[in-house]
Design a protein around this motif. Structure first.
Motif, PDB file in Angstrom:
ATOM      1  N   LEU A 142       0.711  -1.312   0.025  1.00  0.00           N
ATOM      2  CA  LEU A 142      -0.107  -0.134   0.111  1.00  0.00           C
ATOM      3  C   LEU A 142       0.735   1.394   0.091  1.00  0.00           C
ATOM      4  CD1 LEU A 142      -2.709   1.553   0.396  1.00  0.00           C
ATOM      5  CD2 LEU A 142      -2.503   1.362   2.885  1.00  0.00           C
ATOM      6  N   PHE A 143       0.829   1.872  -1.126  1.00  0.00           N
ATOM      7  CA  PHE A 143       1.648   3.157  -1.002  1.00  0.00           C
ATOM      8  C   PHE A 143       0.809   4.340  -0.827  1.00  0.00           C
ATOM      9  CE2 PHE A 143       3.888   0.485  -3.849  1.00  0.00           C
ATOM     10  CZ  PHE A 143       5.199   0.746  -3.455  1.00  0.00           C
ATOM     11  N   TYR A 144       1.148   5.163   0.130  1.00  0.00           N
ATOM     12  CA  TYR A 144       0.574   6.277   0.573  1.00  0.00           C
ATOM     13  C   TYR A 144       1.269   7.675   0.504  1.00  0.00           C
ATOM     14  CZ  TYR A 144       2.476   5.764   5.192  1.00  0.00           C
ATOM     15  OH  TYR A 144       3.227   5.783   6.383  1.00  0.00           O
ATOM     16  N   ARG A 145       0.481   8.892   0.313  1.00  0.00           N
ATOM     17  CA  ARG A 145       0.988  10.027   0.374  1.00  0.00           C
ATOM     18  C   ARG A 145       0.860  10.425   1.963  1.00  0.00           C
ATOM     19  NH1 ARG A 145       0.997  13.791  -4.134  1.00  0.00           N
ATOM     20  NH2 ARG A 145       1.422  15.351  -2.553  1.00  0.00           N
ATOM     21  N   LYS A 146       2.182  10.600   2.602  1.00  0.00           N
ATOM     22  CA  LYS A 146       2.290  11.022   4.066  1.00  0.00           C
ATOM     23  C   LYS A 146       1.980  12.349   4.151  1.00  0.00           C
ATOM     24  CE  LYS A 146       5.368  10.709   7.796  1.00  0.00           C
ATOM     25  NZ  LYS A 146       4.949  11.909   8.404  1.00  0.00           N
ATOM     26  N   ASP A 147       2.040  13.414   3.221  1.00  0.00           N
ATOM     27  CA  ASP A 147       1.605  14.597   3.476  1.00  0.00           C
ATOM     28  C   ASP A 147       0.055  14.649   3.483  1.00  0.00           C
ATOM     29  OD1 ASP A 147       1.833  13.951   1.023  1.00  0.00           O
ATOM     30  OD2 ASP A 147       1.876  15.896   0.113  1.00  0.00           O
ATOM     31  N   LEU A 148      -0.441  14.219   2.754  1.00  0.00           N
ATOM     32  CA  LEU A 148      -2.031  14.319   2.859  1.00  0.00           C
ATOM     33  C   LEU A 148      -2.867  13.409   4.049  1.00  0.00           C
ATOM     34  CD1 LEU A 148      -2.729  13.484  -1.029  1.00  0.00           C
ATOM     35  CD2 LEU A 148      -2.633  15.692   0.033  1.00  0.00           C
ATOM     36  N   LEU A 149      -2.159  12.412   4.187  1.00  0.00           N
ATOM     37  CA  LEU A 149      -2.756  11.525   5.607  1.00  0.00           C
ATOM     38  C   LEU A 149      -2.347  12.765   6.658  1.00  0.00           C
ATOM     39  CD1 LEU A 149      -3.117   9.419   3.557  1.00  0.00           C
ATOM     40  CD2 LEU A 149      -2.123   7.884   5.344  1.00  0.00           C
ATOM     41  N   ASP A 150      -1.112  13.129   6.818  1.00  0.00           N
ATOM     42  CA  ASP A 150      -0.800  14.082   7.938  1.00  0.00           C
ATOM     43  C   ASP A 150      -1.822  15.227   7.901  1.00  0.00           C
ATOM     44  OD1 ASP A 150       1.400  12.471   8.784  1.00  0.00           O
ATOM     45  OD2 ASP A 150       2.880  13.777   7.958  1.00  0.00           O
ATOM     46  N   LYS A 275       8.741  13.571  -4.853  1.00  0.00           N
ATOM     47  CA  LYS A 275       9.719  12.812  -3.970  1.00  0.00           C
ATOM     48  C   LYS A 275       9.802  13.108  -2.539  1.00  0.00           C
ATOM     49  CE  LYS A 275      14.929  13.063  -4.087  1.00  0.00           C
ATOM     50  NZ  LYS A 275      16.110  13.407  -4.799  1.00  0.00           N
ATOM     51  N   GLY A 276       9.813  12.223  -1.833  1.00  0.00           N
ATOM     52  CA  GLY A 276       9.856  12.312  -0.390  1.00  0.00           C
ATOM     53  C   GLY A 276       8.507  12.411   0.239  1.00  0.00           C
ATOM     54  N   GLN A 277       7.200  12.730  -0.503  1.00  0.00           N
ATOM     55  CA  GLN A 277       5.849  12.443   0.003  1.00  0.00           C
ATOM     56  C   GLN A 277       5.311  11.084   0.083  1.00  0.00           C
ATOM     57  OE1 GLN A 277       4.301  15.235  -2.755  1.00  0.00           O
ATOM     58  NE2 GLN A 277       5.105  17.016  -1.712  1.00  0.00           N
ATOM     59  N   TRP A 278       5.789  10.095  -0.522  1.00  0.00           N
ATOM     60  CA  TRP A 278       5.144   8.643  -0.513  1.00  0.00           C
ATOM     61  C   TRP A 278       5.726   7.926   0.487  1.00  0.00           C
ATOM     62  CZ3 TRP A 278       1.130   7.463  -3.478  1.00  0.00           C
ATOM     63  CH2 TRP A 278       0.658   8.027  -4.460  1.00  0.00           C
ATOM     64  N   ARG A 279       4.985   7.115   0.888  1.00  0.00           N
ATOM     65  CA  ARG A 279       5.633   5.888   1.955  1.00  0.00           C
ATOM     66  C   ARG A 279       5.018   4.348   1.318  1.00  0.00           C
ATOM     67  NH1 ARG A 279       7.809   9.705   2.907  1.00  0.00           N
ATOM     68  NH2 ARG A 279       8.622  10.687   4.938  1.00  0.00           N
ATOM     69  N   PHE A 345      21.933  -3.821  -0.726  1.00  0.00           N
ATOM     70  CA  PHE A 345      21.281  -2.799  -1.475  1.00  0.00           C
ATOM     71  C   PHE A 345      19.766  -3.047  -0.944  1.00  0.00           C
ATOM     72  CE2 PHE A 345      18.816  -1.373  -5.005  1.00  0.00           C
ATOM     73  CZ  PHE A 345      19.376  -0.194  -5.264  1.00  0.00           C
ATOM     74  N   ILE A 346      19.184  -4.094  -0.300  1.00  0.00           N
ATOM     75  CA  ILE A 346      18.007  -4.465   0.064  1.00  0.00           C
ATOM     76  C   ILE A 346      17.731  -3.521   1.252  1.00  0.00           C
ATOM     77  CG2 ILE A 346      16.313  -5.896   1.066  1.00  0.00           C
ATOM     78  CD1 ILE A 346      16.610  -6.211  -2.045  1.00  0.00           C
ATOM     79  N   ASP A 347      18.936  -3.175   2.125  1.00  0.00           N
ATOM     80  CA  ASP A 347      18.826  -2.452   3.130  1.00  0.00           C
ATOM     81  C   ASP A 347      18.882  -0.987   2.994  1.00  0.00           C
ATOM     82  OD1 ASP A 347      18.281  -4.846   4.641  1.00  0.00           O
ATOM     83  OD2 ASP A 347      20.524  -5.145   4.596  1.00  0.00           O
ATOM     84  N   GLN A 348      19.285  -0.526   1.803  1.00  0.00           N
ATOM     85  CA  GLN A 348      19.601   0.929   1.778  1.00  0.00           C
ATOM     86  C   GLN A 348      18.217   1.656   1.698  1.00  0.00           C
ATOM     87  OE1 GLN A 348      21.860   1.934  -1.849  1.00  0.00           O
ATOM     88  NE2 GLN A 348      23.694   0.380  -1.121  1.00  0.00           N
ATOM     89  N   PRO A 349      18.174   3.163   2.086  1.00  0.00           N
ATOM     90  CA  PRO A 349      16.876   3.842   2.111  1.00  0.00           C
ATOM     91  C   PRO A 349      16.502   4.073   0.795  1.00  0.00           C
ATOM     92  CG  PRO A 349      18.809   5.131   2.975  1.00  0.00           C
ATOM     93  CD  PRO A 349      19.265   3.444   2.977  1.00  0.00           C
ATOM     94  N   ILE A 350      15.360   4.216   0.493  1.00  0.00           N
ATOM     95  CA  ILE A 350      14.826   4.703  -0.777  1.00  0.00           C
ATOM     96  C   ILE A 350      14.405   6.289  -0.700  1.00  0.00           C
ATOM     97  CG2 ILE A 350      13.074   4.518  -2.654  1.00  0.00           C
ATOM     98  CD1 ILE A 350      12.667   1.642  -1.727  1.00  0.00           C
ATOM     99  N   GLU A 351      15.157   7.296  -1.464  1.00  0.00           N
ATOM    100  CA  GLU A 351      15.213   8.624  -1.224  1.00  0.00           C
ATOM    101  C   GLU A 351      13.886   9.032  -1.460  1.00  0.00           C
ATOM    102  OE1 GLU A 351      17.619  12.712  -2.509  1.00  0.00           O
ATOM    103  OE2 GLU A 351      18.194  10.965  -3.244  1.00  0.00           O
ATOM    104  N   PHE A 352      13.157   8.425  -2.792  1.00  0.00           N
ATOM    105  CA  PHE A 352      11.664   8.905  -3.067  1.00  0.00           C
ATOM    106  C   PHE A 352      10.731   8.479  -2.096  1.00  0.00           C
ATOM    107  CE2 PHE A 352       7.672   8.295  -5.327  1.00  0.00           C
ATOM    108  CZ  PHE A 352       7.693   9.324  -5.847  1.00  0.00           C
ATOM    109  N   LEU A 353      10.888   7.428  -1.334  1.00  0.00           N
ATOM    110  CA  LEU A 353       9.982   7.295  -0.127  1.00  0.00           C
ATOM    111  C   LEU A 353      10.488   7.935   1.141  1.00  0.00           C
ATOM    112  CD1 LEU A 353       9.457   3.474  -1.010  1.00  0.00           C
ATOM    113  CD2 LEU A 353       8.006   5.471  -1.724  1.00  0.00           C
ATOM    114  N   GLY A 354      11.040   8.969   1.083  1.00  0.00           N
ATOM    115  CA  GLY A 354      11.293   9.667   2.530  1.00  0.00           C
ATOM    116  C   GLY A 354      12.365   8.803   3.112  1.00  0.00           C
ATOM    117  N   GLY A 355      13.478   8.218   2.515  1.00  0.00           N
ATOM    118  CA  GLY A 355      14.399   7.572   3.300  1.00  0.00           C
ATOM    119  C   GLY A 355      14.098   6.282   3.902  1.00  0.00           C
ATOM    120  N   GLN A 356      12.774   5.888   3.513  1.00  0.00           N
ATOM    121  CA  GLN A 356      12.049   4.555   4.015  1.00  0.00           C
ATOM    122  C   GLN A 356      13.122   3.496   3.557  1.00  0.00           C
ATOM    123  OE1 GLN A 356       8.138   3.836   2.949  1.00  0.00           O
ATOM    124  NE2 GLN A 356       7.915   2.080   4.516  1.00  0.00           N
TER     125      GLN A 356
END
Length: 415
Positions: A142-150, A275-279, A345-356
């Motif tokens: 489930l991909f969600y816009r963190k900014d909108l949910l906040d 970028k950075g708004q999705w999780r 590489f699996i453990d690297q943060p994904i910048e587009f997903l806010g570093g998740q």
């Protein structure tokens, strides 16, 4: 639509060692963006086999699978290696036109435990034959816009706790932000009917071609989709349309449920400016389901020398950890090979997903997805079900009547 493969399938990609001519040519047929795997592989495979020229040929998704259907039926214009999307692998597996990779000289079932358990059954026919090797998988997320949910005061826990809480959270998001919760209500149906099945079960068909559509599972799926429509939280936008892509760019939808690969699509072409708004989160109600996936197969009606080379290439693409990770790096395709998911590489943060570190989540999901069976008529059943759901959503057709009609229509296709 009957399309001759070799004249039309794109521009050949050639990689030759300096000062030498390739002694053999291997034709690999594929489609966007799965064809990017082959492009990434060419220089790497060249190091292993400098005497082999890889010729990549590609068509757009629909035209490609139509062309492959015709090629398998006629035995004409066949590639040496055939890429297949999950929606077609069941049909192609039952066609009789592909090599059985379970048999010698391939003996591919010996590698089964090296892959996520749900991958091999997707490419096996009723006789236990293996028509194709899994190249990548799509753990549902489930991909969600963190900014909108906040902005709406909604937490991830509210969105994922249950399907009912997802719909309630959607009402709050719509009221507070104006954004729809999901592009289309049918996404709820699509995920629900695939989630939490038991190993060996099918989505639409059971043993002996039993149709499973007129069942409580599908009734609940239709009810959820109808509840979302009545609540006004879906944008009535069909996936993969221009309007769907625009809804991500404009921020007019707050969530989407698809395979983990959607993150790459959002970052690379759908909505890079977000970028950075999705999780990424797990699916609601503890559900686990596969969404997408791709395979490689060998047509029967090619020369034995080409079959041997084709198998070498397929093993390179599916059993080589470095190649699987390269596909993840270049194309955001999640590996089907379990060993590849232990790479750092699996453990690297994904910048587009806010570093998740979302790939860790997708890896866990992939271990829990059931090994469901694929039927050659799954695409037909999906068309019938989608059409009936549209009647429920748009014409207020009774759900029980819709499912009964769908059951009968699919049974007629079997006969």
């Amino acid at each position: 639509m009957n399309l001759p493969l070799r004249p039309l399938l794109g521009v050949a990609l050639v990689s030759c060692a300096a000062g030498a001519f390739a002694q053999q040519t291997l034709t690999v047929a594929s489609f966007p963006s799965f064809d990017e795997h082959v492009k990434a592989a060419i220089p790497l495979f060249k190091k292993v086999r400098p005497d082999v020229e890889i010729k990549l040929v590609s068509l757009q998704f629909g035209d490609y699978h139509n062309a492959m259907t015709t090629a398998l039926a006629t035995g004409q214009n066949l590639p040496d290696v055939m890429g297949i999307e999950i929606g077609f692998v069941g049909k192609f597996a039952e066609s009789g036109g592909l090599e059985d990779l379970a048999k010698p000289p391939y003996n591919a079932l010996q590698y089964r435990d090296q892959f996520f358990k749900f991958t091999f059954p997707q490419a096996m026919n009723k006789g236990g034959g293996l028509a194709a090797m899994p190249a990548d998988v799509g753990p549902g997320a489930l991909f969600y816009r963190k900014d909108l949910l906040d902005k709406a005061g909604v937490t991830e826990a509210q969105v994922t706790q249950s399907w009912e809480s997802f719909i309630e959270a959607g009402k709050q998001v719509k009221a507070k932000t104006g954004a729809y919760m999901i592009p289309h209500a049918n996404a709820l149906m699509g995920i629900y009917i695939r989630s939490n099945l038991k190993d060996g079960e099918g989505v639409y068909f059971g043993k002996n071609n039993t149709v499973l559509v007129n069942t409580p599972r599908f009734e609940k799926a239709f009810q959820l989709a109808k509840q979302a429509r009545v609540a006004g939280i879906d944008g009535r936008v069909t996936a993969w349309t221009n309007e769907w892509a625009e809804s991500f760019k404009r921020g007019s939808v707050a969530t989407e449920m698809m395979g983990g690969w959607l993150a790459g699509h959002l970052a690379n072409w759908l909505a890079p400016d977000t970028k950075g708004q999705w999780r990424s989160a797990n699916l609601p109600n503890g559900a686990y389901a596969a969404w997408g996936g791709s395979f490689y197969a060998i047509p029967k009606k090619i020369g034995d020398d080409k079959k041997k080379l084709a198998w070498e290439f397929i093993k390179f693409m599916t059993l080589n950890k470095e190649m699987q990770i390269e596909a993840l790096r270049k194309v955001d395709s999640f590996p089907s090979l379990i060993a590849a998911t232990t790479d750092p590489f699996i453990d690297q943060p994904i910048e587009f997903l806010g570093g998740q570190k979302a790939r860790q989540q997708w890896r866990t999901s992939a271990t829990k997805i059931p090994a469901i069976e694929v039927h050659k008529l799954d695409p037909i059943a999906n068309e019938v079900i989608t059409a009936e759901l549209d009647k429920v959503l748009q014409q207020n057709k009774d759900i029980k009547k819709a499912l009964a009609d769908a059951q009968q229509a699919i049974q007629r296709r079997i006969r």
